[in-house]
Write a protein that holds these residues in place. Sequence first.
Motif, short mmCIF file in Angstrom:
data_model
loop_
_atom_site.label_atom_id
_atom_site.label_comp_id
_atom_site.label_asym_id
_atom_site.label_seq_id
_atom_site.Cartn_x
_atom_site.Cartn_y
_atom_site.Cartn_z
N ILE A 20 0.90 -1.19 -0.07
CA ILE A 20 -0.16 0.14 -0.07
C ILE A 20 1.02 1.40 0.13
CG2 ILE A 20 -1.63 1.27 1.31
CD1 ILE A 20 -2.70 -1.39 2.32
N ALA A 21 1.62 1.21 0.89
CA ALA A 21 2.58 2.48 1.21
C ALA A 21 3.54 2.78 -0.29
CB ALA A 21 3.51 2.12 2.25
N ASP A 22 4.25 1.62 -0.78
CA ASP A 22 4.98 1.56 -1.91
C ASP A 22 4.14 2.33 -2.96
OD1 ASP A 22 7.06 0.80 -0.27
OD2 ASP A 22 7.08 -1.18 -1.44
N SER A 23 2.97 1.79 -3.27
CA SER A 23 2.17 2.26 -4.27
C SER A 23 1.64 3.79 -4.26
CB SER A 23 0.83 1.27 -4.45
OG SER A 23 1.24 -0.17 -4.64
N GLY A 32 5.15 14.99 -7.50
CA GLY A 32 6.15 16.02 -6.91
C GLY A 32 5.70 16.17 -5.49
N PHE A 33 5.01 15.30 -4.76
CA PHE A 33 4.27 15.51 -3.45
C PHE A 33 5.52 14.94 -2.48
CE2 PHE A 33 -0.08 15.96 -5.22
CZ PHE A 33 0.18 17.39 -5.49
N PRO A 34 5.64 15.09 -1.35
CA PRO A 34 6.33 14.29 -0.35
C PRO A 34 5.79 12.80 -0.12
CG PRO A 34 5.77 16.50 0.57
CD PRO A 34 5.05 16.23 -0.54
N THR A 35 6.62 11.89 0.17
CA THR A 35 6.32 10.52 0.52
C THR A 35 6.28 10.26 2.16
OG1 THR A 35 8.46 9.76 0.21
CG2 THR A 35 7.11 9.70 -1.90
N HIS A 36 5.69 9.20 2.36
CA HIS A 36 5.78 8.96 3.76
C HIS A 36 6.34 7.41 4.06
CE1 HIS A 36 2.75 12.19 4.13
NE2 HIS A 36 2.24 11.58 2.97
N ASP A 37 6.66 7.05 5.42
CA ASP A 37 7.32 6.00 5.71
C ASP A 37 6.01 5.00 5.91
OD1 ASP A 37 6.39 6.59 8.48
OD2 ASP A 37 8.41 7.08 8.89
N TYR A 38 6.64 3.59 6.30
CA TYR A 38 5.49 2.51 6.56
C TYR A 38 4.80 3.00 7.83
CZ TYR A 38 7.97 -0.04 2.81
OH TYR A 38 8.69 -0.49 1.80
N ASP A 39 5.30 3.36 8.74
CA ASP A 39 4.55 3.51 10.09
C ASP A 39 3.63 4.50 9.95
OD1 ASP A 39 5.92 1.66 11.56
OD2 ASP A 39 7.29 3.05 12.40
N THR A 40 3.93 5.66 9.10
CA THR A 40 2.66 6.71 8.86
C THR A 40 1.72 6.17 8.07
OG1 THR A 40 4.66 8.43 8.80
CG2 THR A 40 2.35 8.90 7.78
N TYR A 41 1.95 5.27 7.05
CA TYR A 41 0.57 4.67 6.47
C TYR A 41 -0.03 3.70 7.44
CZ TYR A 41 1.83 6.35 1.99
OH TYR A 41 2.26 7.16 0.79
N LYS A 42 0.64 3.34 8.26
CA LYS A 42 -0.54 2.50 9.05
C LYS A 42 -1.62 3.33 9.85
CE LYS A 42 3.11 -0.91 10.61
NZ LYS A 42 3.90 -1.51 11.66
N ILE A 76 -4.71 1.99 -10.19
CA ILE A 76 -4.19 1.10 -11.14
C ILE A 76 -2.66 0.61 -10.68
CG2 ILE A 76 -2.81 1.58 -13.24
CD1 ILE A 76 -4.89 3.54 -13.93
N VAL A 77 -2.03 1.38 -9.88
CA VAL A 77 -0.62 1.15 -9.55
C VAL A 77 -0.79 0.12 -8.49
CG1 VAL A 77 1.42 2.01 -7.95
CG2 VAL A 77 0.52 3.31 -9.68
N TYR A 78 -1.61 0.25 -7.51
CA TYR A 78 -1.82 -0.93 -6.32
C TYR A 78 -2.15 -2.02 -6.83
CZ TYR A 78 -2.99 -3.12 -1.77
OH TYR A 78 -3.30 -3.59 -0.74
N THR A 84 2.62 -7.97 -4.08
CA THR A 84 4.14 -7.99 -4.51
C THR A 84 4.72 -8.49 -3.15
OG1 THR A 84 4.06 -6.37 -6.14
CG2 THR A 84 6.11 -6.64 -5.20
N LYS A 85 4.47 -7.80 -2.14
CA LYS A 85 5.07 -8.07 -0.69
C LYS A 85 3.99 -8.58 0.12
CE LYS A 85 8.38 -4.37 -1.20
NZ LYS A 85 9.18 -3.04 -0.58
#
Length: 216
Positions: A20-23, A32-42, A76-78, A84-85
Amino acid sequence: MIKGVVFDLDGTLANSIEDIADSMNIVLTEKGFPTHDYDTYKTFVGRGLKSLVENALPDSVNDESILEACFNRMMIVYDDNCITKTCLYPGIAELLTELQKRGIKIGIFSNKANELTQKVVNVLLADWTLEMVIGAGGDVPRKPNPKGAILISTKMRIAPEEMMYVGDSGVDMQTAENSGMYAAGVLWGFRDMEELLENGAKILVENPMDLLDSFN
């Protein structure tokens, strides 16, 4: 006596946070927006992908057309990366096998889009008999609305009070309460003990096989 169990999917049966996070990070990077880490996605997951996209976008983005474009791209991406993981949590396979040995019926009610829910389930849970699998979309409202849980109860021909709803979030515990099912919160998922208890968890389990104690 519990005769049937409805499981949440993400954070309960399957650890899907990295896919989910990678997608979503791919979508954010493209824009062009900032990304987030896995813990934030939780903290973002649990109320469907549209809500996740809203949470992941910068606060400064309030253009509905941008939100819609990011959501469509995320779907689409997800869809290309949803297995995948993603994998079952340790102990889930053993739990499901033992439940079936005991004649306990199993269903799944997720806030993940139905087509994605079915895709993940068909790959990861093909070894078990599932009475009904419901994801978000169509005429089934998202949790904590209990309609999906009640549909599964009806399909199983088991009264809600003889069923358990198992999940990792406050939304799941609310769904259990709203449907009249016994609320079991899992501690290996995306949310913490406090959220589960505050939203009505009757029991908390640290390991999948511990859930079996509720059936003895």
